[in-house]
Design a protein around this motif. Structure first.
Motif, PDB file in Angstrom:
ATOM      1  N   ASP A 382     -40.114  25.676  66.982  1.00 32.12           N
ATOM      2  CA  ASP A 382     -41.520  25.573  67.684  1.00 32.12           C
ATOM      3  C   ASP A 382     -41.246  23.986  68.544  1.00 32.12           C
ATOM      4  O   ASP A 382     -42.982  23.637  68.430  1.00 32.12           O
ATOM      5  CB  ASP A 382     -41.970  25.711  65.727  1.00 32.12           C
ATOM      6  N   THR A 383     -40.446  23.952  68.498  1.00 34.73           N
ATOM      7  CA  THR A 383     -40.751  22.398  69.689  1.00 34.73           C
ATOM      8  C   THR A 383     -41.989  22.897  71.285  1.00 34.73           C
ATOM      9  O   THR A 383     -41.336  24.319  71.535  1.00 34.73           O
ATOM     10  CB  THR A 383     -39.177  21.575  70.117  1.00 34.73           C
ATOM     11  N   GLU A 384     -41.723  22.251  71.777  1.00 31.49           N
ATOM     12  CA  GLU A 384     -42.224  22.162  73.577  1.00 31.49           C
ATOM     13  C   GLU A 384     -40.519  22.123  74.091  1.00 31.49           C
ATOM     14  O   GLU A 384     -41.720  22.874  75.403  1.00 31.49           O
ATOM     15  CB  GLU A 384     -43.064  21.482  73.872  1.00 31.49           C
ATOM     16  N   ASP A 385     -39.877  22.736  73.706  1.00 32.69           N
ATOM     17  CA  ASP A 385     -39.215  22.971  75.130  1.00 32.69           C
ATOM     18  C   ASP A 385     -39.465  23.830  75.416  1.00 32.69           C
ATOM     19  O   ASP A 385     -39.500  24.945  74.950  1.00 32.69           O
ATOM     20  CB  ASP A 385     -37.130  22.503  74.848  1.00 32.69           C
ATOM     21  N   ASN A 386     -38.319  24.214  76.761  1.00 32.25           N
ATOM     22  CA  ASN A 386     -38.628  25.920  77.415  1.00 32.25           C
ATOM     23  C   ASN A 386     -37.336  26.628  76.674  1.00 32.25           C
ATOM     24  O   ASN A 386     -36.561  26.158  75.815  1.00 32.25           O
ATOM     25  CB  ASN A 386     -38.325  25.603  78.906  1.00 32.25           C
ATOM     26  N   ILE A 387     -37.468  27.518  77.001  1.00 34.25           N
ATOM     27  CA  ILE A 387     -36.523  28.685  75.851  1.00 34.25           C
ATOM     28  C   ILE A 387     -34.854  28.174  76.566  1.00 34.25           C
ATOM     29  O   ILE A 387     -34.322  28.446  75.908  1.00 34.25           O
ATOM     30  CB  ILE A 387     -36.758  30.677  76.483  1.00 34.25           C
ATOM     31  N   SER A 388     -34.851  28.117  78.016  1.00 27.76           N
ATOM     32  CA  SER A 388     -33.574  27.870  77.914  1.00 27.76           C
ATOM     33  C   SER A 388     -32.281  26.262  77.935  1.00 27.76           C
ATOM     34  O   SER A 388     -31.692  26.438  76.943  1.00 27.76           O
ATOM     35  CB  SER A 388     -33.184  27.742  79.862  1.00 27.76           C
ATOM     36  N   ALA A 389     -33.523  25.637  77.285  1.00 23.53           N
ATOM     37  CA  ALA A 389     -33.541  24.809  76.068  1.00 23.53           C
ATOM     38  C   ALA A 389     -33.201  24.566  74.863  1.00 23.53           C
ATOM     39  O   ALA A 389     -32.006  23.868  74.730  1.00 23.53           O
ATOM     40  CB  ALA A 389     -34.274  23.189  76.719  1.00 23.53           C
ATOM     41  N   LYS A 390     -33.963  25.434  74.243  1.00 27.07           N
ATOM     42  CA  LYS A 390     -33.758  25.689  73.072  1.00 27.07           C
ATOM     43  C   LYS A 390     -32.289  26.470  72.638  1.00 27.07           C
ATOM     44  O   LYS A 390     -32.099  26.462  71.608  1.00 27.07           O
ATOM     45  CB  LYS A 390     -34.903  27.075  72.638  1.00 27.07           C
ATOM     46  N   ILE A 391     -31.584  27.667  73.700  1.00 31.08           N
ATOM     47  CA  ILE A 391     -30.459  28.443  73.664  1.00 31.08           C
ATOM     48  C   ILE A 391     -29.692  27.032  73.999  1.00 31.08           C
ATOM     49  O   ILE A 391     -29.102  27.537  72.596  1.00 31.08           O
ATOM     50  CB  ILE A 391     -31.075  29.212  75.070  1.00 31.08           C
ATOM     51  N   LYS A 392     -30.110  26.334  74.950  1.00 28.28           N
ATOM     52  CA  LYS A 392     -28.704  25.148  74.943  1.00 28.28           C
ATOM     53  C   LYS A 392     -28.539  24.547  73.129  1.00 28.28           C
ATOM     54  O   LYS A 392     -27.245  24.378  72.859  1.00 28.28           O
ATOM     55  CB  LYS A 392     -28.768  24.138  76.233  1.00 28.28           C
ATOM     56  N   LYS A 393     -29.652  23.765  72.858  1.00 30.90           N
ATOM     57  CA  LYS A 393     -29.498  23.687  71.496  1.00 30.90           C
ATOM     58  C   LYS A 393     -29.048  24.002  70.571  1.00 30.90           C
ATOM     59  O   LYS A 393     -27.822  23.642  69.806  1.00 30.90           O
ATOM     60  CB  LYS A 393     -31.552  22.937  71.177  1.00 30.90           C
ATOM     61  N   PHE A 394     -29.480  25.460  70.270  1.00 27.02           N
ATOM     62  CA  PHE A 394     -28.661  26.454  69.125  1.00 27.02           C
ATOM     63  C   PHE A 394     -27.452  26.630  69.347  1.00 27.02           C
ATOM     64  O   PHE A 394     -26.535  27.274  68.421  1.00 27.02           O
ATOM     65  CB  PHE A 394     -29.309  27.349  68.939  1.00 27.02           C
ATOM     66  N   ASN A 395     -26.527  26.562  70.689  1.00 26.27           N
ATOM     67  CA  ASN A 395     -25.418  26.942  70.910  1.00 26.27           C
ATOM     68  C   ASN A 395     -24.725  26.046  70.101  1.00 26.27           C
ATOM     69  O   ASN A 395     -23.895  25.851  70.029  1.00 26.27           O
ATOM     70  CB  ASN A 395     -24.905  27.365  72.904  1.00 26.27           C
ATOM     71  N   LEU A 396     -25.226  24.650  70.914  1.00 22.80           N
ATOM     72  CA  LEU A 396     -24.730  23.485  69.671  1.00 22.80           C
ATOM     73  C   LEU A 396     -24.795  23.735  68.750  1.00 22.80           C
ATOM     74  O   LEU A 396     -23.565  23.085  68.633  1.00 22.80           O
ATOM     75  CB  LEU A 396     -25.673  22.104  70.950  1.00 22.80           C
ATOM     76  N   ILE A 397     -25.568  23.973  67.781  1.00 20.76           N
ATOM     77  CA  ILE A 397     -26.201  23.560  66.937  1.00 20.76           C
ATOM     78  C   ILE A 397     -25.429  24.879  65.900  1.00 20.76           C
ATOM     79  O   ILE A 397     -23.862  24.375  64.816  1.00 20.76           O
ATOM     80  CB  ILE A 397     -27.037  23.680  66.341  1.00 20.76           C
ATOM     81  N   GLY A 398     -25.127  25.713  66.467  1.00 24.65           N
ATOM     82  CA  GLY A 398     -23.514  26.905  66.536  1.00 24.65           C
ATOM     83  C   GLY A 398     -24.509  27.652  65.355  1.00 24.65           C
ATOM     84  O   GLY A 398     -24.017  28.352  64.640  1.00 24.65           O
ATOM     85  N   VAL A 399     -25.972  27.588  64.899  1.00 23.66           N
ATOM     86  CA  VAL A 399     -26.079  28.987  64.076  1.00 23.66           C
ATOM     87  C   VAL A 399     -25.635  30.704  65.158  1.00 23.66           C
ATOM     88  O   VAL A 399     -26.094  30.395  66.211  1.00 23.66           O
ATOM     89  CB  VAL A 399     -28.403  29.364  64.423  1.00 23.66           C
ATOM     90  N   PRO A 400     -25.510  31.781  64.110  1.00 25.26           N
ATOM     91  CA  PRO A 400     -24.349  32.418  64.715  1.00 25.26           C
ATOM     92  C   PRO A 400     -25.398  33.662  65.654  1.00 25.26           C
ATOM     93  O   PRO A 400     -24.378  34.605  66.099  1.00 25.26           O
ATOM     94  CB  PRO A 400     -23.539  32.563  63.634  1.00 25.26           C
ATOM     95  N   TYR A 401     -27.162  33.914  65.282  1.00 27.07           N
ATOM     96  CA  TYR A 401     -27.441  34.871  65.684  1.00 27.07           C
ATOM     97  C   TYR A 401     -28.667  34.278  65.729  1.00 27.07           C
ATOM     98  O   TYR A 401     -29.269  33.112  65.439  1.00 27.07           O
ATOM     99  CB  TYR A 401     -27.898  36.496  64.290  1.00 27.07           C
ATOM    100  N   GLN A 402     -29.383  34.626  66.963  1.00 25.94           N
ATOM    101  CA  GLN A 402     -30.572  34.076  67.524  1.00 25.94           C
ATOM    102  C   GLN A 402     -31.418  35.164  68.094  1.00 25.94           C
ATOM    103  O   GLN A 402     -31.763  35.969  68.476  1.00 25.94           O
ATOM    104  CB  GLN A 402     -30.369  33.575  69.057  1.00 25.94           C
ATOM    105  N   ILE A 403     -32.638  35.096  67.940  1.00 31.92           N
ATOM    106  CA  ILE A 403     -33.692  36.248  68.284  1.00 31.92           C
ATOM    107  C   ILE A 403     -34.387  35.208  69.328  1.00 31.92           C
ATOM    108  O   ILE A 403     -35.376  34.300  69.182  1.00 31.92           O
ATOM    109  CB  ILE A 403     -34.599  36.275  67.064  1.00 31.92           C
ATOM    110  N   ILE A 404     -34.268  36.121  70.582  1.00 28.78           N
ATOM    111  CA  ILE A 404     -35.292  34.969  71.349  1.00 28.78           C
ATOM    112  C   ILE A 404     -36.999  35.384  71.826  1.00 28.78           C
ATOM    113  O   ILE A 404     -36.896  36.864  72.134  1.00 28.78           O
ATOM    114  CB  ILE A 404     -34.869  35.395  72.627  1.00 28.78           C
ATOM    115  N   LEU A 405     -37.884  35.087  71.408  1.00 26.81           N
ATOM    116  CA  LEU A 405     -39.199  35.376  71.584  1.00 26.81           C
ATOM    117  C   LEU A 405     -39.405  34.968  73.563  1.00 26.81           C
ATOM    118  O   LEU A 405     -40.438  33.322  73.439  1.00 26.81           O
ATOM    119  CB  LEU A 405     -40.128  35.452  71.297  1.00 26.81           C
TER     120      LEU A 405
END
Length: 443
Positions: A382-405
């Motif tokens: 729920d941060t103010e980062d844009n969606i591409s930055a959020k995807i990059k962040k969670f690719n790093l953290i490694g949560v195996p599934y993502q729901i993108i809004l």
């Protein structure tokens, strides 16, 4: 659940001191922080992963009938003097004195203490066998701690100990742990191969290391590639079955460098099946008979005779497994990590960039999805980062599934993706499909 409320101090760049993948990721993703040389604080993200690994290790120990106890980190020097290891162990042992000037030590392992517990409690052979384990912090004063948690001084470990009446029963216990370790590493999505190994300071004449292949491993290994195809899923806790299981592995050459013999390797392994590479030790089991029970007088009554217990010990580095999984799964060139669903810190991340509601940090759409997927372990960015930055962040953290809004996603749908895999558009009315996909992969 909301990222803005969690303590996950992510770093933008790899710290200069981190030389291998696991150390880099654990620092960057806010999993650990160094306290002093070779000693780390485990932050919430890393600690959560480690505790999930611990629970899997515990479940597999319990399945073979091992019983959990908890021994202290500080031990008396007296029992180590009884076994003869106090002076022999070396400078890795941290020796201290209490205010009464009694010699104490921070336990690097627990063979002596568990033997003392057994001898003071078990007197008859009718109480055998005994399989006992605990999961506890250990300390070994490494001369040059390096590679983050992979070679540190303080670490979290499961160590188990078996007590049997004779060699035949003791090898049955050994084989139980052999199977338990195979099942443990399989649940962690690791291909860990049992390899004949040196016994080192633990002692004995039978030992196996469980090793995963990794370029950053410190162990050099020599193996027959066919060992990777050995099937163990139908093995049961019965002497014949477990003996056959171990025989099926041991018919293929697989050793660590201390046991390597070039002549035997080339004689027993056809050239097309030879594998020479590096690996990471994730488990080690030993059988050492009466090495500790005899000098410590840990015996039982059997038909009028005193028989010294036949013992084995069985270690798994729980904290080390966090690093080992990263070494096996992290793509450092793309900065993408995918945790196995069994130990992932969260099962699914919701990356929200839709229009926020008044007074809320996330959109109505995100709240609707959270409500529908309430049985999953979710984290919401729920941060103010844009969606591409959020995807990059969670690719790093490694949560195996993502729901993108995202702004390009239809209002009645979401984009669902598996890290490192393809994405698909799923209607919110069919959101149960996500629950089923994740649940099926947890089995």
């Amino acid at each position: 659940m909301f990222l803005s409320k969690l303590f996950i101090p992510i770093l933008k760049n790899n710290p200069a001191e981190a030389k291998i993948k696991s150390h880099q990721l654990m620092l960057r993703a806010g999993m650990i922080r160094q306290s002093s040389a070779g000693i780390y604080s485990w932050l919430p993200l890393g600690f959560k992963i480690m505790k999930k690994i611990e629970n899997i290790v515990r479940e597999e120990q319990n399945k073979i009938g091992a019983q959990e106890l908890l021994m202290p980190t500080i031990q008396s020097s007296e029992i180590w003097k009884e076994s003869g290891r106090y002076d022999d162990y070396g400078e890795e042992m941290l020796r201290i004195k209490d205010r009464q000037n009694r010699e104490m030590l921070y336990g690097p392992t627990n063979e002596e203490l568990i033997t003392e517990i057994f001898r003071s409690s078990v007197k008859s052979y009718k109480s055998m066998p005994q399989l006992l384990y605990h999961i506890q912090w250990k300390f070994r004063d490494e001369l040059r701690p390096r590679f983050g948690i992979m070679r540190c001084r303080e670490f979290y470990m499961k160590d188990a100990y078996s007590f049997d009446l004779n060699d035949d029963d003791a090898k049955f216990s050994y084989n139980k742990f052999f199977l338990s370790y195979l099942n443990t590493f399989k649940r962690l999505d690791l291909s860990a191969i049992p390899m004949a190994a040196d016994t080192g300071p633990i002692g004995g004449n039978l030992s196996h290391e469980f090793v995963i292949l990794a370029d950053t491993g410190e162990s050099k290994i020599y193996a027959d590639k066919r060992i990777f195809d050995v099937n163990f899923k139908d093995s049961i806790l019965e002497k014949k079955s477990l003996t056959k299981l171990r025989d099926n592995f041991e018919k293929y050459y697989a050793v660590t460098d201390e046991k390597f013999n070039k002549v035997e390797f080339e004689k027993n392994v056809p050239e097309q099946y030879r594998l020479i590479t590096k690996g990471i030790e994730v488990g080690h089991i030993f059988y050492f008979g009466d090495k500790y029970s005899k000098p410590m007088k840990a015996s039982v009554d059997h038909q009028g005779k005193k028989l010294f217990a036949k013992m084995g010990s069985y270690g798994v580095g729980v904290s080390r497994l966090v690093g080992a999984i990263i070494e096996a799964k992290y793509d450092d060139t793309k900065e993408v990590m995918k945790w196995p669903i069994s130990v992932a810190p969260y099962e699914c991340a919701i990356l929200d960039s839709a229009n926020k509601m008044d007074g809320h940090s996330v959109s109505q759409k995100a709240l609707q999805i959270i409500d529908k997927l309430n049985t999953l372990d979710l984290i919401v960015d729920d941060t103010e980062d844009n969606i591409s930055a959020k995807i990059k962040k969670f690719n790093l953290i490694g949560v195996p599934y993502q729901i993108i809004l995202g702004s390009k996603t239809p209002e009645d749908s979401v984009e669902f993706r598996e890290v490192g895999g393809k994405s698909e558009i799923i209607k919110i009315s069919d959101i149960y499909k996500i629950q089923k996909i994740i649940s099926d992969n947890k089995k």
